[in-house]
Design an enzyme around this catalytic site. Structure first.
Site, PDB file in Angstrom:
ATOM      1  N   GLY A   1       0.816  -1.205   0.000  1.00  0.00           N
ATOM      2  CA  GLY A   1       0.000   0.000   0.000  1.00  0.00           C
ATOM      3  C   GLY A   1       0.849   1.255   0.000  1.00  0.00           C
ATOM      4  O   GLY A   1       0.338   2.354  -0.101  1.00  0.00           O
ATOM      5  N   CYS A   2       2.152   1.065   0.117  1.00  0.00           N
ATOM      6  CA  CYS A   2       3.079   2.194   0.106  1.00  0.00           C
ATOM      7  C   CYS A   2       3.836   2.197  -1.219  1.00  0.00           C
ATOM      8  O   CYS A   2       4.201   1.149  -1.720  1.00  0.00           O
ATOM      9  CB  CYS A   2       4.110   2.051   1.234  1.00  0.00           C
ATOM     10  SG  CYS A   2       3.388   2.044   2.864  1.00  0.00           S
ATOM     11  N   GLN A   3       4.078   3.384  -1.739  1.00  0.00           N
ATOM     12  CA  GLN A   3       4.898   3.500  -2.941  1.00  0.00           C
ATOM     13  C   GLN A   3       6.348   3.173  -2.588  1.00  0.00           C
ATOM     14  O   GLN A   3       7.037   2.510  -3.340  1.00  0.00           O
ATOM     15  CB  GLN A   3       4.789   4.905  -3.509  1.00  0.00           C
ATOM     16  CG  GLN A   3       5.616   5.113  -4.763  1.00  0.00           C
ATOM     17  CD  GLN A   3       5.482   6.526  -5.305  1.00  0.00           C
ATOM     18  OE1 GLN A   3       4.883   7.388  -4.680  1.00  0.00           O
ATOM     19  NE2 GLN A   3       6.045   6.762  -6.465  1.00  0.00           N
TER      20      GLN A   3
END
Length: 146
Positions: A59-61
């Protein structure tokens, strides 16, 4: 497995109040971003052996790894990122939630995000990553209470 560096403040409410006061000290967001980067440097060393897919926060870049330990009485978290600003975001979340009881975690909303104007100044991908981090912490607390 997790080094207990947190809590820094006596309660989640105290942590959020302190964060709001610290960020209010800075006049603009370039200074606040620099402060976030400085906070990220305070995170305890995260072992390379734990930087695996199993501990990766999706969910994190940016790349983020997080590990939880403890029980309903006290949950500790260790985390790291390959991004300096994200490391600062991790530090703030762990300052509020790390070393707390599962009940405290579940009962504490992340008000500091709105209080310091963070949501308005992060990119959508960083906001998504922050939401994923907070969801992970809350999920571990709910599991500990179950």
């Amino acid at each position: 497995m997790v080094t207990a560096t947190f809590p820094v403040d006596p309660s989640p409410a105290d942590a959020q109040r302190a964060i709001a006061e610290e960020f209010a000290f800075f006049g603009d967001w370039s200074e606040r971003y620099q402060y976030l980067i400085d906070l990220g440097r305070k995170l305890p060393e995260f072992p390379d052996a734990l930087k695996t897919e199993e501990h990766r926060l999706h969910g994190c870049q940016s790349m983020v790894w997080i590990v939880a330990s403890g029980d309903a009485d006290r949950l500790d978290f260790a985390a790291a990122s390959d991004s300096a600003i994200v490391s600062g975001l991790i530090y703030l979340a762990l300052r509020v939630y790390g070393g707390r009881s599962a009940r405290e975690i579940v009962n504490t909303d992340a008000d500091y995000i709105g209080d310091i104007g963070l949501a308005k100044h992060l990119s959508p991908t960083r906001n998504n990553g922050l939401a994923a981090l907070l969801a992970f912490i809350r999920d571990r607390a709910q599991r500990a209470l179950a």
